[in-house]
Write an enzyme that holds these catalytic residues in place. Structure first.
Site, PDB file in Angstrom:
ATOM      1  N   SER A 124       1.113  -1.356   0.138  1.00 33.67           N
ATOM      2  CA  SER A 124      -0.152  -0.221  -0.021  1.00 33.67           C
ATOM      3  C   SER A 124       0.582   1.268  -0.158  1.00 33.67           C
ATOM      4  CB  SER A 124      -0.834   0.217   1.538  1.00 33.67           C
ATOM      5  OG  SER A 124      -1.469   1.266   1.482  1.00 33.67           O
ATOM      6  N   TYR A 148      -2.159  -1.614  10.877  1.00 31.51           N
ATOM      7  CA  TYR A 148      -2.129  -2.155   9.088  1.00 31.51           C
ATOM      8  C   TYR A 148      -0.911  -1.412   8.368  1.00 31.51           C
ATOM      9  CZ  TYR A 148      -3.922  -1.866   4.586  1.00 31.51           C
ATOM     10  OH  TYR A 148      -3.766  -1.621   3.076  1.00 31.51           O
ATOM     11  N   LYS A 152       1.761  -3.904   6.564  1.00 32.75           N
ATOM     12  CA  LYS A 152       2.287  -3.473   5.240  1.00 32.75           C
ATOM     13  C   LYS A 152       4.080  -3.672   4.678  1.00 32.75           C
ATOM     14  CE  LYS A 152      -1.419  -4.712   3.085  1.00 32.75           C
ATOM     15  NZ  LYS A 152      -1.927  -6.251   2.864  1.00 32.75           N
TER      16      LYS A 152
HETATM   17  C1  UD1 Z   1      -7.159   3.989   3.602  1.00 35.89           C
HETATM   18  C2  UD1 Z   1      -6.261   4.237   4.518  1.00 35.89           C
HETATM   19  C3  UD1 Z   1      -4.648   3.142   3.718  1.00 35.89           C
HETATM   20  C4  UD1 Z   1      -5.033   2.413   3.435  1.00 35.89           C
HETATM   21  C5  UD1 Z   1      -6.020   2.266   2.278  1.00 35.89           C
HETATM   22  C6  UD1 Z   1      -7.164   1.059   1.759  1.00 35.89           C
HETATM   23  C7  UD1 Z   1      -5.953   6.031   6.523  1.00 35.89           C
HETATM   24  C8  UD1 Z   1      -5.092   6.976   6.697  1.00 35.89           C
HETATM   25  N1  UD1 Z   1      -5.623   5.259   5.377  1.00 35.89           N
HETATM   26  O1  UD1 Z   1      -6.681   5.503   2.757  1.00 35.89           O
HETATM   27  O2  UD1 Z   1      -3.882   2.817   5.121  1.00 35.89           O
HETATM   28  O3  UD1 Z   1      -4.562   1.506   2.151  1.00 35.89           O
HETATM   29  O4  UD1 Z   1      -7.033   3.569   3.399  1.00 35.89           O
HETATM   30  O5  UD1 Z   1      -8.045   0.170   2.664  1.00 35.89           O
HETATM   31  O6  UD1 Z   1      -6.795   5.256   6.576  1.00 35.89           O
HETATM   32  N2  UD1 Z   1     -12.944  10.278   3.940  1.00 35.89           N
HETATM   33  C9  UD1 Z   1     -14.392  11.048   3.743  1.00 35.89           C
HETATM   34  N3  UD1 Z   1     -15.403  10.042   4.338  1.00 35.89           N
HETATM   35  C10 UD1 Z   1     -15.427   9.036   5.060  1.00 35.89           C
HETATM   36  C11 UD1 Z   1     -14.472   8.568   4.210  1.00 35.89           C
HETATM   37  C12 UD1 Z   1     -13.245   8.947   4.049  1.00 35.89           C
HETATM   38  O7  UD1 Z   1     -14.223  12.283   4.223  1.00 35.89           O
HETATM   39  O8  UD1 Z   1     -16.651   8.746   5.617  1.00 35.89           O
HETATM   40  C13 UD1 Z   1     -12.107  10.272   3.128  1.00 35.89           C
HETATM   41  C14 UD1 Z   1     -11.094  10.302   3.996  1.00 35.89           C
HETATM   42  O9  UD1 Z   1     -10.253  11.998   4.610  1.00 35.89           O
HETATM   43  C15 UD1 Z   1      -9.666  10.741   3.110  1.00 35.89           C
HETATM   44  C16 UD1 Z   1     -10.270   9.822   1.698  1.00 35.89           C
HETATM   45  O10 UD1 Z   1     -11.848  10.063   1.938  1.00 35.89           O
HETATM   46  O11 UD1 Z   1      -9.060  11.742   2.588  1.00 35.89           O
HETATM   47  C17 UD1 Z   1     -10.050   9.143   1.216  1.00 35.89           C
HETATM   48  O12 UD1 Z   1     -10.438   7.228   2.088  1.00 35.89           O
HETATM   49  P1  UD1 Z   1     -10.107   6.636   2.233  1.00 35.89           P
HETATM   50  O13 UD1 Z   1     -11.229   5.510   0.929  1.00 35.89           O
HETATM   51  O14 UD1 Z   1     -10.709   5.770   3.659  1.00 35.89           O
HETATM   52  O15 UD1 Z   1      -8.952   5.927   1.867  1.00 35.89           O
HETATM   53  P2  UD1 Z   1      -7.338   6.670   2.297  1.00 35.89           P
HETATM   54  O16 UD1 Z   1      -7.547   7.045   4.008  1.00 35.89           O
HETATM   55  O17 UD1 Z   1      -6.318   7.769   1.794  1.00 35.89           O
END
Ligand code: UD1
Length: 331
Positions: A124, A148, A152
């Site tokens: 990741s 997590y 990795k």
């Molecule tokens: C997350 C993990 C990452 C993992 C990946 C796949 C974290 C900090 N990182 O990536 O390690 O490899 O998932 O499982 O959790 N967001 C919202 N509202 C929501 C959900 C997400 O605003 O309800 C935003 C988050 O703040 C982020 C973006 O959407 O900025 C993407 O979030 P997400 O899909 O969880 O991915 P990552 O955080 O990039």
């Protein structure tokens, strides 16, 4: 090739099994169904016309894995099986370290013992920690903020050390950015149990009115619209990255980013989803989520130069396919 795919019924695993079958490779799947469903196998068969062999087993179970290695002669292993919810990993660190590390050790040990030469690992972008994007494979890894991410990074280290002293054992570490989307047939997609952790499945559930509204985790980041920027990539492009890797990987250890190289903010993703699909996604702005970084996108040029792989699908394709899967399966 004959390829063992662990976690082959999961989101990325199932799409990769489809692409492997399409390329004429034989696939054996191991999945413990902890975050997947057995009927995914039938759906893979519907798409490809090929029925892959499935073992419902846990990849941490050395005795069961040994029986599978004894029964078949594999050319390669693609190891997807693992726990992947960041928040849960903070609450259940031992479970995460145990699952994700023991499976990597069991499988690499058996590959070496049985002379299986190719090992492709689901890593990741989280292993880069908080560094300026674009993130490139030549960068040093930085501290992770959750178990997590640590699993990795440690798995990468275990596999690298093992490949250094076992010359017949080659490892390809694939660092995924943010895989979203679904198979264009509408048969395969991301279907997490319970409330989704990641953004895209949350958006589809809100659009579907299963969940009332989305909370955007912070709009005060140092980005154009204040929301976090990520490198969203279509899951079929990610699957094709695995085909390119296992077909073209060299000897020893190789590392590739699988991303598009393009950053998209949370607001941009929501707006694109609404526009392309003609559905509403109500949201509110909430607090920042601990551990989130402002910007994360790939420099994907190494995979193109060395494997001839690049992402082809657009953000529009990703949101259209994700919504089609949701409508087909949960409405
Ligand atoms: C997350 C993990 C990452 C993992 C990946 C796949 C974290 C900090 N990182 O990536 O390690 O490899 O998932 O499982 O959790 N967001 C919202 N509202 C929501 C959900 C997400 O605003 O309800 C935003 C988050 O703040 C982020 C973006 O959407 O900025 C993407 O979030 P997400 O899909 O969880 O991915 P990552 O955080 O990039």
């Amino acid at each position: 090739m004959k390829v063992l795919v662990t976690g082959g019924l999961g989101f990325i695993g199932s799409h990769t099994v489809v692409q492997l079958a399409k390329r004429g490779h034989k696939v054996v799947i191991v999945d413990n169904l902890s975050n997947s469903r057995e009927d995914v196998l039938t759906r893979i068969e519907e798409i490809t016309g090929i029925k892959s062999k499935l073992f419902i087993e846990d990849a941490t179970d050395e005795a069961s894995m040994r029986r599978i290695f004894e029964a078949s002669s594999f050319d390669g292993v693609i190891h997807f099986a693992g726990l992947k919810a960041v928040g849960e990993s903070i609450k259940k660190p031992i479970e995460y370290y145990y699952n994700n590390l023991v499976s990597t050790m069991v499988l690499s040990k058996l590959c070496i013992e049985f002379g299986v030469e190719k090992f492709v690992f689901s890593s990741s972008a989280t292993v880069y920690g908080n560094q300026p994007s674009p993130l490139s494979e030549i960068m040093d890894l930085k501290e992770r903020t959750n178990p997590y991410g640590e699993t990795k990074a440690i798995s990468e280290r275990i596999l690298t050390d093992a490949a250094k002293v076992n010359l017949g054992f080659s490892v390809c570490l694939l660092r995924y950015f943010n895989p979203i989307g679904a198979h264009e047939s509408g048969l395969l997609g991301e279907d997490p149990r319970g409330i989704p952790n990641n953004l895209m499945p949350f958006i589809t559930r809100v659009a579907n009115r299963d969940i009332e509204k989305l909370t955007i985790f912070g709009d005060d980041y140092d980005t154009e619209d204040g929301t976090c920027v990520r490198d969203y990539i279509h899951v079929v492009d990610i699957a094709e990255g695995h085909i390119a890797a296992i077909e073209n990987m060299g000897k020893g250890v190789s590392v590739y980013n699988l991303g598009t190289g393009k950053g998209t903010s949370v607001l941009e993703l929501i707006e694109t989803f609404k526009k392309v699909n003609g559905v509403d996604v109500p949201f509110v702005i909430g607090e920042r989520r601990p551990g989130d970084i402002a910007v994360c996108y790939a420099d994907p040029s190494k995979a193109y130069k060395e494997l001839g792989w690049k992402a082809n699908k657009s953000l529009e394709d990703m949101v259209r396919d994700a919504w089609r899967f949701e409508v087909n399966n949960n409405q």
